[in-house]
Write a protein that holds these residues in place. Structure first.
Motif, PDB file in Angstrom:
ATOM      1  N   PRO A 211       0.834  -1.207   0.000  1.00 59.94           N
ATOM      2  CA  PRO A 211       0.000   0.000   0.000  1.00 59.94           C
ATOM      3  C   PRO A 211       0.867   1.254   0.000  1.00 59.94           C
ATOM      4  CG  PRO A 211       0.010  -1.012   2.178  1.00 59.94           C
ATOM      5  CD  PRO A 211       0.760  -1.933   1.270  1.00 59.94           C
TER       6      PRO A 211
ATOM      7  N   SER B  60      -4.824   1.248  -1.045  1.00 54.40           N
ATOM      8  CA  SER B  60      -4.607  -0.103  -0.555  1.00 54.40           C
ATOM      9  C   SER B  60      -5.402  -1.086  -1.392  1.00 54.40           C
ATOM     10  CB  SER B  60      -5.054  -0.185   0.904  1.00 54.40           C
ATOM     11  OG  SER B  60      -4.901  -1.485   1.385  1.00 54.40           O
TER      12      SER B  60
ATOM     13  N   ASP C 286      -5.060  -4.551  -1.217  1.00 52.77           N
ATOM     14  CA  ASP C 286      -5.343  -5.824  -0.542  1.00 52.77           C
ATOM     15  C   ASP C 286      -6.691  -5.844   0.169  1.00 52.77           C
ATOM     16  OD1 ASP C 286      -3.013  -6.779  -1.416  1.00 52.77           O
ATOM     17  OD2 ASP C 286      -2.077  -7.080   0.541  1.00 52.77           O
ATOM     18  N   ARG C 287      -7.158  -4.662   0.580  1.00 53.05           N
ATOM     19  CA  ARG C 287      -8.410  -4.593   1.328  1.00 53.05           C
ATOM     20  C   ARG C 287      -9.571  -5.198   0.546  1.00 53.05           C
ATOM     21  NH1 ARG C 287      -9.298  -4.286   6.186  1.00 53.05           N
ATOM     22  NH2 ARG C 287     -11.022  -2.831   6.139  1.00 53.05           N
TER      23      ARG C 287
ATOM     24  N   LYS D  76      -9.685  -7.787  -1.005  1.00 52.21           N
ATOM     25  CA  LYS D  76      -9.717  -9.259  -0.966  1.00 52.21           C
ATOM     26  C   LYS D  76     -10.427  -9.820   0.256  1.00 52.21           C
ATOM     27  CE  LYS D  76      -5.174  -9.450  -3.205  1.00 52.21           C
ATOM     28  NZ  LYS D  76      -3.792  -9.357  -2.726  1.00 52.21           N
ATOM     29  N   ARG D  77     -10.786  -8.950   1.225  1.00 53.28           N
ATOM     30  CA  ARG D  77     -11.318  -9.497   2.468  1.00 53.28           C
ATOM     31  C   ARG D  77     -12.715 -10.095   2.281  1.00 53.28           C
ATOM     32  NH1 ARG D  77     -12.395  -4.091   2.572  1.00 53.28           N
ATOM     33  NH2 ARG D  77     -14.060  -3.297   3.894  1.00 53.28           N
TER      34      ARG D  77
ATOM     35  N   PHE E  21      -6.258  -8.360   6.456  1.00 58.41           N
ATOM     36  CA  PHE E  21      -6.248  -7.645   5.175  1.00 58.41           C
ATOM     37  C   PHE E  21      -5.953  -6.174   5.456  1.00 58.41           C
ATOM     38  CE2 PHE E  21      -8.957 -11.325   4.950  1.00 58.41           C
ATOM     39  CZ  PHE E  21      -8.544 -11.943   3.779  1.00 58.41           C
ATOM     40  N   PRO E  22      -4.706  -5.889   5.868  1.00 62.52           N
ATOM     41  CA  PRO E  22      -4.412  -4.548   6.383  1.00 62.52           C
ATOM     42  C   PRO E  22      -4.395  -3.481   5.291  1.00 62.52           C
ATOM     43  CG  PRO E  22      -2.394  -5.824   6.240  1.00 62.52           C
ATOM     44  CD  PRO E  22      -3.517  -6.762   5.880  1.00 62.52           C
ATOM     45  N   ALA E  23      -4.841  -2.284   5.683  1.00 61.99           N
ATOM     46  CA  ALA E  23      -4.785  -1.136   4.777  1.00 61.99           C
ATOM     47  C   ALA E  23      -3.353  -0.628   4.661  1.00 61.99           C
ATOM     48  CB  ALA E  23      -5.703  -0.027   5.285  1.00 61.99           C
ATOM     49  N   LEU E  24      -2.528  -0.905   5.683  1.00 59.52           N
ATOM     50  CA  LEU E  24      -1.143  -0.445   5.708  1.00 59.52           C
ATOM     51  C   LEU E  24      -0.262  -1.572   6.232  1.00 59.52           C
ATOM     52  CD1 LEU E  24      -1.970   2.991   7.333  1.00 59.52           C
ATOM     53  CD2 LEU E  24      -1.061   2.705   5.025  1.00 59.52           C
ATOM     54  N   GLY E  25       1.032  -1.524   5.931  1.00 61.29           N
ATOM     55  CA  GLY E  25       1.955  -2.571   6.371  1.00 61.29           C
ATOM     56  C   GLY E  25       2.814  -2.089   7.529  1.00 61.29           C
TER      57      GLY E  25
ATOM     58  N   ASN F 140       5.593   5.478   1.414  1.00 62.90           N
ATOM     59  CA  ASN F 140       5.204   4.069   1.430  1.00 62.90           C
ATOM     60  C   ASN F 140       4.169   3.838   2.538  1.00 62.90           C
ATOM     61  OD1 ASN F 140       7.160   4.608   3.303  1.00 62.90           O
ATOM     62  ND2 ASN F 140       8.163   2.610   3.164  1.00 62.90           N
ATOM     63  N   GLY F 141       3.346   2.833   2.365  1.00 61.44           N
ATOM     64  CA  GLY F 141       2.175   2.657   3.229  1.00 61.44           C
ATOM     65  C   GLY F 141       2.485   1.983   4.545  1.00 61.44           C
ATOM     66  N   ILE F 142       3.250   2.685   5.397  1.00 63.54           N
ATOM     67  CA  ILE F 142       3.617   2.140   6.705  1.00 63.54           C
ATOM     68  C   ILE F 142       2.529   2.480   7.719  1.00 63.54           C
ATOM     69  CG2 ILE F 142       5.292   2.283   8.597  1.00 63.54           C
ATOM     70  CD1 ILE F 142       6.525   1.059   6.163  1.00 63.54           C
TER      71      ILE F 142
ATOM     72  N   SER G  67     -17.389  -5.791   7.387  1.00 66.16           N
ATOM     73  CA  SER G  67     -17.434  -6.979   6.544  1.00 66.16           C
ATOM     74  C   SER G  67     -17.703  -8.220   7.396  1.00 66.16           C
ATOM     75  CB  SER G  67     -16.144  -7.132   5.731  1.00 66.16           C
ATOM     76  OG  SER G  67     -15.017  -7.068   6.567  1.00 66.16           O
TER      77      SER G  67
END
Lengths: 278, 278
Positions: free
Chosen positions: A2, A17, A19-20, A22-23, B82-86, B103-105, B165
């Motif tokens: 992300p 993002s 990957d979100r 895919k949940r 399924f995180p929005a950030l890493g 970067n998506g930290i 979800s």
């Protein structure tokens, strides 16, 4: 991976993002059903709306001028029957202890985009879309004369999920005695950018997006349609005039023609990708 | 008669319009269905989430210390699958032409509020709600040590319409390397108010709302629950600490006890008025 991206106009950081998506979900969204039945925006029901403010009524064969509030129109503007604001009265600002308020003066109009109950802005011929844009212009020029108003907002809620209550294709116009806060922020952000760079932020965006091409959705002589770098919503799309312009209502007829084409191209793509949202 | 009201913190004007609720609709919203079946947040499925970050596991009778990632917990925190950030890596800011990115930290955690699949925060006993609040505090204190982060957001999406979800009661935490724009605006607005009035805007709101009482939803010794003067959404509600405080994580145990009671009172009322939104 992300990433965080910053909107260059207001400075808003957004999370991009992938990957979100895919949940999994526990919820099954049932489709929206249409009640059917009576529609106040169809031909023959003109007396079920407040009296019309304006309408385009082609009269190609001459003859007696067409009657108001009767069928035969292609675009029709009426006051919203359930307005968010009232048109009558003078502005009155006052305090309520520490709070500030104003009486709810404003215009709230409905632009019925087509007499065809089953059409949508995407399916109308470009010339009919152009008529809708000219109607927006007419209403803006008229309401600009009213010194009580500071801002005119034109918007369209397409489908129940977007907040629409009626199915028949229509847009809405709201004239306000205040500036919406996001407009204040955009103006302020664009001004700060100009002070810092001595260039217009929108012109810079157009230049860069045209060069890289990665976020270009469509383009024509007068307009560039892009996915913005730092969108707030999935599928957010901007249509920007290529030339440095600040007032929609001052556009040339050439621009209205090309804006109608740009809108048609965008809405057709959106319908295809999103499987014709109801 | 509608009115316009100004939020005293950020200066946002909102339309308060009661007539809009009367408008008819073409659309029938079908209820949301639950799929049922497997739930990663129920007892016995602890190995279906990423390894837990922390959990409260009462062990009243002593005995061997409870095992991680096994049943027996009352509140459990896990990384979002399924995180929005890493969470891994160093911050790296860079330009992309005129745009700015990073970067998506960040941290993205899930707080499972109860092992009971059919419970909700509203139906939990106050002591269990308190445990959830203490868990929020634990996570904030831990993540505050990470110098990469500038802001920690805790939120809860209740039900499909709110963006949830999974059905099982849970909150989420996101630690960010940036300040969300609305937080920047609130801080800036509160500061401007302070410069102008030499008083805290939140303290002024609490004083006036307590005096007039018209927008008070509930209150106890430590917290005032109000419908804000200029809400953005129907049923928007704020829970404000009566004393001038700036950091949730520094609250006394007395305050956690009363915040749990305030939350329980508010959510119970909301469930009643809104007919138990799923």
């Amino acid at each position: 991976m992300p990433e965080l991206r910053k909107d260059p106009i207001v400075g808003r950081w957004v999370i991009i993002s992938t990957d979100r998506a895919k949940r999994p979900t526990d919820f099954v969204r049932e489709g929206v059903k249409l009640k059917g039945g009576f529609c106040p925006f169809c031909y023959g029901n003109e007396n079920k709306t407040p009296p019309e403010i304006q309408a385009y009524r082609p009269n190609p064969n001459g003859g007696p001028p067409p009657q108001r509030d009767t069928p035969g129109w292609t675009v029709r503007v009426v006051p919203n029957k359930f307005p968010a604001l009232g048109i009558e009265g003078n502005l009155s600002r006052q305090a309520e202890g520490m709070f500030d308020k104003m009486n709810g003066i404003g215009a709230h109009e409905v632009i019925v985009e087509t007499p065809d109950h089953n059409a949508s802005l995407a399916t109308l011929p470009p010339k009919r879309i152009e008529d809708v844009l000219w109607t927006f212009r007419d209403r803006i020029l008229d309401l600009k004369k009213d010194r009580r108003f500071k801002y005119i907002l034109i918007f369209k809620n397409h489908g129940e999920a977007a907040g629409a209550s009626l199915e028949h294709a229509h847009s809405q116009l709201i004239a306000l005695p205040i500036l919406p806060i996001y407009v204040v922020e955009e103006l302020e952000g664009a001004k700060q950018y100009y002070i810092y760079k001595e260039r217009c932020v929108f012109c810079d965006i157009i230049r860069q997006e045209t060069e890289t091409g990665t976020r270009v959705v469509a383009e024509n002589e007068d307009f560039l349609t892009i996915a913005p770098y730092a969108p707030r919503f999935p599928f957010e799309t901007w249509i920007l005039p290529r030339r440095h312009e600040s007032a929609f209502e001052n556009s040339s007829s050439h621009m209205f023609e090309n804006l109608a084409k740009a809108l048609k191209a965008l809405l057709t793509k959106a319908d295809r990708v999103l499987d014709n949202p109801p």
